[in-house]
Design a protein around this motif. Sequence first.
Motif, PDB file in Angstrom:
ATOM      1  N   LEU A   1      -9.379   1.707   3.551  1.00 38.15           N
ATOM      2  CA  LEU A   1      -8.806   1.268   2.282  1.00 38.15           C
ATOM      3  C   LEU A   1      -7.749   0.185   2.508  1.00 38.15           C
ATOM      4  N   ILE A   2      -6.911   0.394   3.519  1.00 37.56           N
ATOM      5  CA  ILE A   2      -5.879  -0.602   3.823  1.00 37.56           C
ATOM      6  C   ILE A   2      -6.517  -1.940   4.188  1.00 37.56           C
ATOM      7  N   LEU A   3      -7.515  -1.898   5.050  1.00 38.12           N
ATOM      8  CA  LEU A   3      -8.174  -3.135   5.476  1.00 38.12           C
ATOM      9  C   LEU A   3      -8.835  -3.846   4.295  1.00 38.12           C
ATOM     10  N   GLU A   4      -9.459  -3.093   3.407  1.00 35.23           N
ATOM     11  CA  GLU A   4     -10.098  -3.716   2.240  1.00 35.23           C
ATOM     12  C   GLU A   4      -9.053  -4.348   1.335  1.00 35.23           C
ATOM     13  N   HIS A   5      -7.927  -3.656   1.148  1.00 30.45           N
ATOM     14  CA  HIS A   5      -6.855  -4.191   0.315  1.00 30.45           C
ATOM     15  C   HIS A   5      -6.303  -5.485   0.907  1.00 30.45           C
ATOM     16  N   LEU A   6      -6.067  -5.491   2.211  1.00 33.37           N
ATOM     17  CA  LEU A   6      -5.524  -6.682   2.859  1.00 33.37           C
ATOM     18  C   LEU A   6      -6.511  -7.852   2.791  1.00 33.37           C
ATOM     19  N   SER A   7      -7.782  -7.537   2.878  1.00 38.44           N
ATOM     20  CA  SER A   7      -8.791  -8.608   2.904  1.00 38.44           C
ATOM     21  C   SER A   7      -8.895  -9.338   1.573  1.00 38.44           C
ATOM     22  N   ARG A   8      -8.394  -8.711   0.508  1.00 39.09           N
ATOM     23  CA  ARG A   8      -8.469  -9.315  -0.819  1.00 39.09           C
ATOM     24  C   ARG A   8      -7.402 -10.376  -1.038  1.00 39.09           C
TER      25      ARG A   8
ATOM     26  N   THR B   1       0.865  -1.175   0.000  1.00 44.36           N
ATOM     27  CA  THR B   1       0.000   0.000   0.000  1.00 44.36           C
ATOM     28  C   THR B   1       0.900   1.223   0.000  1.00 44.36           C
ATOM     29  N   ALA B   2       0.869   1.987  -1.077  1.00 43.28           N
ATOM     30  CA  ALA B   2       1.684   3.198  -1.208  1.00 43.28           C
ATOM     31  C   ALA B   2       0.765   4.403  -1.127  1.00 43.28           C
ATOM     32  N   VAL B   3       1.092   5.324  -0.222  1.00 43.76           N
ATOM     33  CA  VAL B   3       0.260   6.500  -0.008  1.00 43.76           C
ATOM     34  C   VAL B   3       1.042   7.749  -0.423  1.00 43.76           C
ATOM     35  N   SER B   4       0.470   8.511  -1.312  1.00 48.17           N
ATOM     36  CA  SER B   4       0.992   9.781  -1.821  1.00 48.17           C
ATOM     37  C   SER B   4       2.074   9.595  -2.880  1.00 48.17           C
ATOM     38  N   THR B   5       3.159   8.924  -2.561  1.00 49.35           N
ATOM     39  CA  THR B   5       4.293   8.813  -3.481  1.00 49.35           C
ATOM     40  C   THR B   5       4.025   7.780  -4.568  1.00 49.35           C
ATOM     41  N   PRO B   6       4.105   8.189  -5.845  1.00 49.38           N
ATOM     42  CA  PRO B   6       3.870   7.244  -6.938  1.00 49.38           C
ATOM     43  C   PRO B   6       5.049   6.316  -7.134  1.00 49.38           C
ATOM     44  N   HIS B   7       4.914   5.376  -8.038  1.00 49.62           N
ATOM     45  CA  HIS B   7       6.026   4.500  -8.389  1.00 49.62           C
ATOM     46  C   HIS B   7       7.225   5.361  -8.806  1.00 49.62           C
ATOM     47  N   PRO B   8       8.430   5.047  -8.324  1.00 51.81           N
ATOM     48  CA  PRO B   8       9.602   5.864  -8.644  1.00 51.81           C
ATOM     49  C   PRO B   8       9.855   6.021 -10.139  1.00 51.81           C
ATOM     50  N   GLY B   9       9.519   5.012 -10.920  1.00 52.49           N
ATOM     51  CA  GLY B   9       9.680   5.114 -12.364  1.00 52.49           C
ATOM     52  C   GLY B   9       8.737   6.140 -12.956  1.00 52.49           C
ATOM     53  N   ALA B  10       7.501   6.147 -12.485  1.00 53.52           N
ATOM     54  CA  ALA B  10       6.520   7.131 -12.951  1.00 53.52           C
ATOM     55  C   ALA B  10       6.931   8.543 -12.543  1.00 53.52           C
ATOM     56  N   LEU B  11       7.470   8.672 -11.326  1.00 54.36           N
ATOM     57  CA  LEU B  11       7.893   9.991 -10.855  1.00 54.36           C
ATOM     58  C   LEU B  11       9.106  10.482 -11.649  1.00 54.36           C
ATOM     59  N   ALA B  12      10.054   9.601 -11.907  1.00 57.83           N
ATOM     60  CA  ALA B  12      11.242   9.993 -12.672  1.00 57.83           C
ATOM     61  C   ALA B  12      10.860  10.453 -14.071  1.00 57.83           C
ATOM     62  N   GLN B  13       9.908   9.758 -14.670  1.00 59.05           N
ATOM     63  CA  GLN B  13       9.460  10.136 -16.007  1.00 59.05           C
ATOM     64  C   GLN B  13       8.748  11.481 -15.974  1.00 59.05           C
ATOM     65  N   ALA B  14       7.920  11.710 -14.953  1.00 58.15           N
ATOM     66  CA  ALA B  14       7.224  12.985 -14.832  1.00 58.15           C
ATOM     67  C   ALA B  14       8.204  14.137 -14.619  1.00 58.15           C
ATOM     68  N   LEU B  15       9.263  13.886 -13.872  1.00 62.15           N
ATOM     69  CA  LEU B  15      10.261  14.939 -13.655  1.00 62.15           C
ATOM     70  C   LEU B  15      10.945  15.343 -14.959  1.00 62.15           C
TER      71      LEU B  15
END
Length: 276
Positions: free
Chosen positions: A268-275, A122-136
């Motif tokens: 959201l975290i609990l729902e994600h874990l329950s899956r 579960t990643a909150v706020s910070t996107p995937h580093p590859g996506a961020l590097a490309q956006a930069l």
Amino acid sequence: MTEHLSIPTPAGSFDAIAAGPADGRPVLLLHGFPQAAIVWEDQVAVLGDRGYRAVAPDQRGYSPGVRPETVAEYGMSELVSDVLAIADGFGWSRFDLVGHDWGAAVGWWTAWEHPDRVRTLTAVSTPHPGALAQALRTDEDQAMRSQYMRDWRDRSTERRMLANNGEALRRMFEWKVSTTRVDEYVQRLSEPGALTAALNWYRASRPAAKIGKVEVPTLYVWSTEDVALGSTAALDTENWVSGPYWFQMLEDVSHWVPEEHPEILTGLILEHLSRR
């Protein structure tokens, strides 16, 4: 009931908060800057009540027992190694990983490098580093938003942030976090060497190798009023996850999601874990 722990590792002892049965499904929660493990206080308590074993450590530099002086010791490989060492200390062969801000960045790298260890991310706020590097590289708006990361490498940053009782640190929270909590963050970072250690996360060299697609089941939570992280990288993150992916956009919420809307994020975290 929330516990306070000291977790011994080869790098030193990490301070942490924890809740839940020792044999519960393990969840490790990683904080960002300029916060501490207590950012996850609400989530740890609820997860513990639901039978999970939730642990949130003060990360490298934030825990006095793991506060190396050299910038090189805050590289991503060291930060990922800390995650695995903490998990190993509990005997966790697999665990769920949750991170916000820098904690999410560490989470992305850990999940990519060690999919055999990370059950879900579960990643909150910070996107995937590859996506961020490309956006930069391609998005002027993101480049402007991220200018602070270069500015904070300057050695005058500590003095500026701590001046006038940490006024600059306090402004970062945009009045979205309680004054009592912000007071505690400022007090912790005012300890000798603490703010320098936290800023060394920004000053350390980042991996030259490009991070690839994450294959573990991933929840990414991004908020529309995040001043540091824009929509370009957030929306592109789905292209950097090859496993099951769930994106949740929170309207009119700031960067400080875990404390501004703890109930929503915990749900959201609990729902994600329950899956899984």
